[in-house]
Each structure stands twice: as C-alpha cells, then as structure tokens.
Design a protein around this motif. Structure first.
Motif, PDB file in Angstrom:
ATOM      1  N   ALA A   1       3.680  21.331   4.450  1.00 49.25           N
ATOM      2  CA  ALA A   1       2.367  21.061   3.851  1.00 49.25           C
ATOM      3  C   ALA A   1       2.011  22.121   2.818  1.00 49.25           C
ATOM      4  O   ALA A   1       1.436  21.816   1.771  1.00 49.25           O
ATOM      5  CB  ALA A   1       1.304  21.011   4.948  1.00 49.25           C
ATOM      6  N   TYR A   2       2.364  23.358   3.095  1.00 48.73           N
ATOM      7  CA  TYR A   2       2.094  24.439   2.142  1.00 48.73           C
ATOM      8  C   TYR A   2       2.955  24.271   0.892  1.00 48.73           C
ATOM      9  O   TYR A   2       2.485  24.447  -0.242  1.00 48.73           O
ATOM     10  CB  TYR A   2       2.379  25.786   2.806  1.00 48.73           C
ATOM     11  CG  TYR A   2       2.012  26.991   1.979  1.00 48.73           C
ATOM     12  CD1 TYR A   2       0.724  27.509   2.015  1.00 48.73           C
ATOM     13  CD2 TYR A   2       2.954  27.621   1.171  1.00 48.73           C
ATOM     14  CE1 TYR A   2       0.380  28.625   1.264  1.00 48.73           C
ATOM     15  CE2 TYR A   2       2.625  28.737   0.413  1.00 48.73           C
ATOM     16  CZ  TYR A   2       1.338  29.236   0.464  1.00 48.73           C
ATOM     17  OH  TYR A   2       1.006  30.336  -0.286  1.00 48.73           O
ATOM     18  N   ALA A   3       4.224  23.905   1.090  1.00 46.84           N
ATOM     19  CA  ALA A   3       5.145  23.752  -0.040  1.00 46.84           C
ATOM     20  C   ALA A   3       4.707  22.641  -0.990  1.00 46.84           C
ATOM     21  O   ALA A   3       4.926  22.716  -2.208  1.00 46.84           O
ATOM     22  CB  ALA A   3       6.554  23.473   0.482  1.00 46.84           C
ATOM     23  N   ALA A   4       4.072  21.628  -0.448  1.00 46.54           N
ATOM     24  CA  ALA A   4       3.659  20.490  -1.277  1.00 46.54           C
ATOM     25  C   ALA A   4       2.627  20.885  -2.327  1.00 46.54           C
ATOM     26  O   ALA A   4       2.477  20.203  -3.350  1.00 46.54           O
ATOM     27  CB  ALA A   4       3.102  19.383  -0.388  1.00 46.54           C
TER      28      ALA A   4
ATOM     29  N   ALA B   1       2.437  24.213  -3.589  1.00 48.76           N
ATOM     30  CA  ALA B   1       2.803  25.513  -4.160  1.00 48.76           C
ATOM     31  C   ALA B   1       3.217  25.401  -5.628  1.00 48.76           C
ATOM     32  O   ALA B   1       3.784  24.393  -6.068  1.00 48.76           O
ATOM     33  CB  ALA B   1       3.933  26.129  -3.350  1.00 48.76           C
ATOM     34  N   GLN B   2       2.930  26.473  -6.373  1.00 49.76           N
ATOM     35  CA  GLN B   2       3.385  26.566  -7.758  1.00 49.76           C
ATOM     36  C   GLN B   2       4.881  26.878  -7.783  1.00 49.76           C
ATOM     37  O   GLN B   2       5.409  27.526  -6.866  1.00 49.76           O
ATOM     38  CB  GLN B   2       2.623  27.680  -8.487  1.00 49.76           C
ATOM     39  CG  GLN B   2       1.127  27.429  -8.600  1.00 49.76           C
ATOM     40  CD  GLN B   2       0.818  26.218  -9.472  1.00 49.76           C
ATOM     41  OE1 GLN B   2       1.424  26.027 -10.533  1.00 49.76           O
ATOM     42  NE2 GLN B   2      -0.112  25.392  -9.014  1.00 49.76           N
TER      43      GLN B   2
ATOM     44  N   THR C   1      11.294  24.462   2.721  1.00 46.09           N
ATOM     45  CA  THR C   1      10.719  25.429   1.780  1.00 46.09           C
ATOM     46  C   THR C   1      11.001  25.070   0.322  1.00 46.09           C
ATOM     47  O   THR C   1      10.604  25.805  -0.587  1.00 46.09           O
ATOM     48  CB  THR C   1      11.244  26.844   2.078  1.00 46.09           C
ATOM     49  OG1 THR C   1      12.671  26.809   2.247  1.00 46.09           O
ATOM     50  CG2 THR C   1      10.594  27.412   3.319  1.00 46.09           C
ATOM     51  N   SER C   2      11.676  23.964   0.095  1.00 47.65           N
ATOM     52  CA  SER C   2      11.873  23.432  -1.269  1.00 47.65           C
ATOM     53  C   SER C   2      12.464  24.462  -2.221  1.00 47.65           C
ATOM     54  O   SER C   2      12.109  24.510  -3.407  1.00 47.65           O
ATOM     55  CB  SER C   2      10.532  22.918  -1.822  1.00 47.65           C
ATOM     56  OG  SER C   2       9.969  21.948  -0.971  1.00 47.65           O
ATOM     57  N   GLY C   3      13.345  25.297  -1.739  1.00 53.71           N
ATOM     58  CA  GLY C   3      14.021  26.265  -2.593  1.00 53.71           C
ATOM     59  C   GLY C   3      13.265  27.549  -2.826  1.00 53.71           C
ATOM     60  O   GLY C   3      13.792  28.494  -3.420  1.00 53.71           O
ATOM     61  N   HIS C   4      12.006  27.642  -2.411  1.00 55.58           N
ATOM     62  CA  HIS C   4      11.240  28.873  -2.560  1.00 55.58           C
ATOM     63  C   HIS C   4      11.775  29.945  -1.611  1.00 55.58           C
ATOM     64  O   HIS C   4      12.055  29.649  -0.445  1.00 55.58           O
ATOM     65  CB  HIS C   4       9.763  28.638  -2.228  1.00 55.58           C
ATOM     66  CG  HIS C   4       9.044  27.769  -3.198  1.00 55.58           C
ATOM     67  ND1 HIS C   4       8.306  28.266  -4.251  1.00 55.58           N
ATOM     68  CD2 HIS C   4       8.944  26.408  -3.280  1.00 55.58           C
ATOM     69  CE1 HIS C   4       7.772  27.265  -4.933  1.00 55.58           C
ATOM     70  NE2 HIS C   4       8.140  26.122  -4.366  1.00 55.58           N
ATOM     71  N   PRO C   5      11.912  31.188  -2.074  1.00 55.80           N
ATOM     72  CA  PRO C   5      12.217  32.257  -1.107  1.00 55.80           C
ATOM     73  C   PRO C   5      11.048  32.408  -0.143  1.00 55.80           C
ATOM     74  O   PRO C   5       9.880  32.343  -0.548  1.00 55.80           O
ATOM     75  CB  PRO C   5      12.395  33.497  -1.980  1.00 55.80           C
ATOM     76  CG  PRO C   5      11.694  33.185  -3.262  1.00 55.80           C
ATOM     77  CD  PRO C   5      11.770  31.696  -3.437  1.00 55.80           C
ATOM     78  N   CYS C   6      11.363  32.594   1.138  1.00 51.49           N
ATOM     79  CA  CYS C   6      10.315  32.565   2.167  1.00 51.49           C
ATOM     80  C   CYS C   6      10.610  33.582   3.262  1.00 51.49           C
ATOM     81  O   CYS C   6      11.751  33.678   3.730  1.00 51.49           O
ATOM     82  CB  CYS C   6      10.234  31.158   2.769  1.00 51.49           C
ATOM     83  SG  CYS C   6       9.067  30.974   4.131  1.00 51.49           S
ATOM     84  N   ILE C   7       9.598  34.335   3.665  1.00 52.96           N
ATOM     85  CA  ILE C   7       9.709  35.217   4.829  1.00 52.96           C
ATOM     86  C   ILE C   7       8.432  35.085   5.641  1.00 52.96           C
ATOM     87  O   ILE C   7       7.326  35.147   5.107  1.00 52.96           O
ATOM     88  CB  ILE C   7       9.982  36.679   4.432  1.00 52.96           C
ATOM     89  CG1 ILE C   7      10.142  37.541   5.693  1.00 52.96           C
ATOM     90  CG2 ILE C   7       8.935  37.235   3.486  1.00 52.96           C
ATOM     91  CD1 ILE C   7      10.757  38.916   5.428  1.00 52.96           C
TER      92      ILE C   7
END
Length: 593
Positions: A125-128, A130-131, A161-167
């Motif tokens: 939901a957050y990824a949808a 995101a910039q 995460t749609s390719g975004h780096p995530c931690i």
C-alpha cells in the motif's frame, strides 16, 4: 479535618501569599493527587490529595481546599471547575526515541502486524503511493507475534517494494530487514564480514538473508540513505510530541540524533515546543564534540536541555542479541553480542565522567549489566558532577545543587533497561548509586517468550522491579517509545499485575510493585534521573504546573480500568496543550465560585 491537613493548607496558603503574585488560574472541586506521600516517610507538608490548586507564571502557587485556594483569586484569575475530575502530575517518560517514533508513523508503520502477509500488504500500500527512486523506511514489526514466529527475509519484501531500496527496523530497534536493492546499495554480499558487535544473517549458501542485527550492521544500509531534512525532522518530532501529550506525558528523556536536537531548538525558539525534553548525546562521540555541544545550550533551560551520554552495551532479548553470561536457553549456541571491550569502555567512561557528564548505558543481558557496572565503578573514581540548574535563576524553582564532592549516588549514573541481572549485581546497583531506568510495558510484549529465552532459574532475576526497590535502588520508568506505545497506563498496569493485557498469563508475580510505587517511578523518580526532581513530578508550590486530567481516579481503579484510562486534558507550564474534544471542563474568567 485532621491537624496535619489543616497545618499543610495554612502553610501552602502562606507560601502563595508570600510570593505576591496573583494566580493566573485556579482549579477547584477536583480530586487532585499531588504526588506527595506516594512513599512512606515523605516529610512534605502537602497533602496526598487536595481539592484545588492555583497556578501563576507556569508554576504551582498553592494547593489545598477550595476555600483556602480561592482566597488567592484576583480579578483576572480564571476559575476552572473540575466537577470532581481526577488530576495528577504529568508523566515523565524516562526513555524515548521521539524522532524515530514520528518517522515510523509517517513511513511504513508495521506496529502490530500479525503475519508476514499483513506486513507485505502494508508495504504494498505504501509503494503504490511512493515517488520513483525513494528509499523505503519504517519499522515496528515483531515476528514473535506471527504464526510460527519465523523471521522474514529479503525475498519476502522484494516482491512488494517495486524495486525501491527498503530497510525496516524490528520493533526493538536492534534488528532490521533489508531487501535485495538495499543490500546491493550497501554492497553487502556473501563476502561481507560481520562488523564488530553485530551480525549479518546468512542462508545455507552464505548469502545475506536480509536480517541485520545491531547498529554496526544496520548502519551499513542506513548510512546510504540521504539524511532527513530539517523540515522532515520537525514533522516527525511534532507527530511524536502530539502522541505523548495525548497520553498524559508532559516530559520525556530522549535519545534522538544531534540534528533532531537542533530541530527541537528551532521549535522552542518559535514557541512551538509544548513538551519538556531532556535530550541525550551519544557516548561514543569524541569528548571535544560532546563538550562543545553541551556548552551550546543552557543547562537550566526548563523546556529543553541536554543531559546524559547514552552508550549501548548490547542488543535486545527479542533479537537474541542481549549479552548473556550463559547461552540462551532456546538458542544454546548464542550468548548475544557485547558491543564493548571492558578496558576500552572503562577508559572512555572515566574520561567522560571526569568531564562532568552523566552516563547512561543501555544494558539488557546480565553480562551487559555487569560490564556497565564495572565501567561505572571505574568512572566514579575520577568523576566530577554534571552541570545543574542554578536554583537562583528563577525564584519559583526550589531545586538545590548537589554537594561539591561527588558521591556515587550524586552522579546518578543510569542503566537503561536492566532487564536481566546476575543475582549479586542488585547489591552493586545499590552500592554504586546506579539508577535502574526500566520500561514495565516491555513485559507485556516479552511475557510470551521471556521464560523460553532465559530458562527457569535465570528468569527469576528478570524485570525485577520489586527486587530493585528492596535494595533501595532508584527505579525510573519509561516506555522506550516507539518500541512500546508511549501510553504510561500500560506500564502502570504491567508494574502492578505482571500479567498480559488480557490477564491470562502471569510472569514472576513476586516482582509486582504497588501502584503508588509505580506512579512515583513514572513521575518523581524519572525526574530524579534527570536531576529535576525539585522542579517536576509533584503538584506542590514551586514545581512546574505540569498536570493531567483523567476520566477516572486511577488510585481506586481496577487493573483493567487502569489499563483503559483516558486523558481529558494535558497541561504543561500552566497551559493546556492537549484537550480531548468532548472534555466537559471549562474555564470562567474571574468567576466567583
């Protein structure tokens, strides 16, 4: 009315009249817990409960009966009828991470997720929204709440995460999950060695699973993320401050970054800071930088000031990184991770104590607590006292400076958490005057697995609040927010019941303490831990007018009723800074009640 109460009211009214300052506000018809006499042999003339109190210039001017306090009314005094509402001193949370709490609420908030699938849904939901190209951050996940209690992996979040780096940090802050893009951005591979005092989890082929344990490992990724802007820090702090005020917390002792302190200074300078904050500095910063930072802000600032140096001895029980004297009962090849060599730690502690810094060490495991106590013992030999507020800087402040020659107790060294101790170390806490800064709400989370981690014998010395008090150790309470909710009533409930929130499981009940002892630890003892016990934690003349109004009298409530207490108003420095929308309490300028 008994003679003691009558003489107390007369004394307090005389004090108010001697100030020559008319009250700004008088609260009447209340059920007001002053904080006096929560402990036996309290010499204060202030009654334990009063009907009314008067406030002038942000300080308590007088307390007593309605009749006695109303004699101080001036033409412009606001009279507030409490209609029997319960009031008490505001809570002082002795251990928070305010910026991280706000940032977590503004990013991927994983607090309370009950499964990997729910975690993935929140990330998706957050990824949808995101910039493109931004880093994903967040936290609050706790795998021990999930079916099977299995740790997540990078592959589990790569797909959402749609390719975004995530931690994403675990709820305790001592473990994080990084996805493949974040690991690649930090150049963490099968060949990357474990940093000192930290661990990179690996699969059967030696490749990183995405789980990073302790700061030296998580920082390999966090250091690649662009730093937050000042505006982002302010926004996160305001979210956390609003949360604290809504839960009746009027003071916090906080561990955030130096740039966050600068953001707090800006809020203060623009009259936008409504919570008292004692900010810690990083123990391992060079001594010259610590001295420079300490000198940059007035030590006697009543709203925002710098206090102790925070150092980390180990990790957490939930992550099995707390440093233990013997291996974990449910992980026999693991004794946790100690972050410091004893000789190096004692040397650094001595240098900083000699420069007049208060020291506070995060220590959860029994080995970590012993390491901290060893360092304190060395530091006490050379310590000088930390700078304290000038009692003459404000005629209403009744604090006194410590003695010129420091003693172990006057240094007020602290252990943060102190969750598991070797039996002999309770005596060392007492003899060295070390404060046990603990978070009783941790037990509400840890009760499910603490005995499995520690075993039937070692668990007897865990979360040992009564044993500390029996050894005359100062016990200061907080929440470790956002590791736990900043709601102090959960901590009070845990302290007096040692049960989970449904009351179906009890943990070492011999360590329960009384409600009075728990309130004292959350107010006056936590103020003592930051050298402010003569300014806050009680509602009596000369103290700050920091108080809260509740929907119930917590001194007569059942444990379950206590757990669900609601804050109606929060008042800091005499000003209402939080009010529940449907609160019935109103003020009347100059009313002749």
């Amino acid at each position: 009315m008994n003679p003691l109460t009558l003489s107390a009211i007369l004394l307090l009214t005389s004090f108010a009249q001697a100030q020559g300052t008319p009250p700004d506000t008088i609260y009447i018809h209340g059920n007001i817990l002053t904080g006096a006499h929560l402990r036996s042999k309290d010499p204060s003339p202030t009654p334990a409960k009063v009907q009314a109190l008067a406030i002038a210039d942000g300080k308590i001017l007088a307390v007593g009966t309605d009749e006695a306090v109303l004699k101080l009314k001036a033409p412009k005094t606001h009279i507030i009828d409490l209609h029997g509402v319960f009031a008490m001193p505001g809570f002082n949370d002795a251990h928070t991470h305010m910026t991280e709490a706000g940032r977590q609420q503004l990013s991927i908030n994983l607090v309370g997720v009950r499964s990997l699938a729910e975690m993935q849904q929140r990330i998706r939901a957050y990824a949808a929204k995101a910039q493109p190209g931004v880093w994903f951050q967040g936290g609050g996940w706790d795998h021990t709440l999930w079916p099977g209690a299995k740790l997540p992996t990078r592959e589990d979040i790569d797909q959402v995460t749609s390719g975004h780096p995530c931690i994403l940090s675990r709820v305790d802050g001592h473990m994080a999950l990084a996805n493949s893009a974040a690991l690649a951005g930090a150049n963490i591979t099968a060949d990357t060695p474990d940093p000192g005092g930290a661990k990179i989890d690996r699969d059967a082929s030696g490749n990183p699973t995405g789980i990073l344990r302790e700061t030296a490992a998580t920082n390999l990724v966090f250091n690649k993320i662009p730093p937050s802007t000042l505006e982002q820090r302010r926004k996160a702090l305001n979210v956390a401050i609003d949360d604290a005020l809504a839960h009746g917390v009027t003071s916090v002792q906080d561990n955030s970054e130096w740039d966050d302190f600068l953001a707090l200074e800006e809020l203060e300078h623009t009259n936008q800071l409504h919570l008292r904050i004692a900010e810690w500095m990083a123990f391992d910063q060079p001594l010259a930088i610590l001295k420079e930072r300490r000198a940059s802000h007035p030590a006697d600032d009543p709203l925002l000031h710098l206090t102790m140096l925070k150092g980390f001895m180990d990790g957490s029980l939930g992550s099995r990184t707390a440093a233990m004297d013997e291996p974990y009962s449910d992980d026999p090849n693991n004794s946790g991770l100690a972050r410091y060599d004893q000789t190096k730690l004692s040397q650094m502690a001595s240098e900083r104590a000699a420069a007049g810094f208060q020291l506070g060490f995060h220590a959860i495991g029994d080995r970590a607590n012993a390491i901290a106590l060893n360092a304190f013992a060395a530091a006490e030999q050379v310590a000088t006292l930390a700078p304290q507020p000038d009692p003459h800087s404000d005629p209403h402040i009744v604090t006194t400076l410590p003695p010129s020659e420091p003693t172990p107790a006057s240094l007020r060294f602290r252990v943060e958490h102190a969750q598991v101790l070797l039996p002999e170390d309770f005596d060392r806490f007492a003899s060295e005057g070390v404060i046990a800064s603990m978070q009783p709400s941790h037990l509400l989370t840890d009760i499910k697995w603490a005995t499995d981690r520690l075993g039937s014998e070692r668990v007897k010395y865990a979360y040992a609040w009564k044993t500390f008090l029996d050894h005359n150790v100062t016990l200061a309470f907080g929440t470790d927010y956002p590791v736990e909710s900043i709601n102090p009533f959960r901590g009070l409930y845990s302290a007096i019941t040692r049960q989970n929130e449904t009351g179906t499981q009890t943990f070492q009940p011999q360590e329960k303490i009384s409600l009075n002892e728990a309130i004292y630890a959350y107010t006056q003892a936590s103020a003592f831990a930051e050298f402010r016990e003569k300014q806050k934690g009680r509602l009596e003349p000369g103290h700050f007018a920091d108080l809260i109004l509740l929907d119930r009298d917590i001194t007569t409530a059942t444990p379950q009723q206590l757990l669900h207490a609601i804050v109606l108003k929060t008042i800091v420095n005499g000003e209402t800074v939080y009010s529940k929308d449907d609160s019935p309490i109103k003020s009347t300028p100059g009313a002749n009640n």
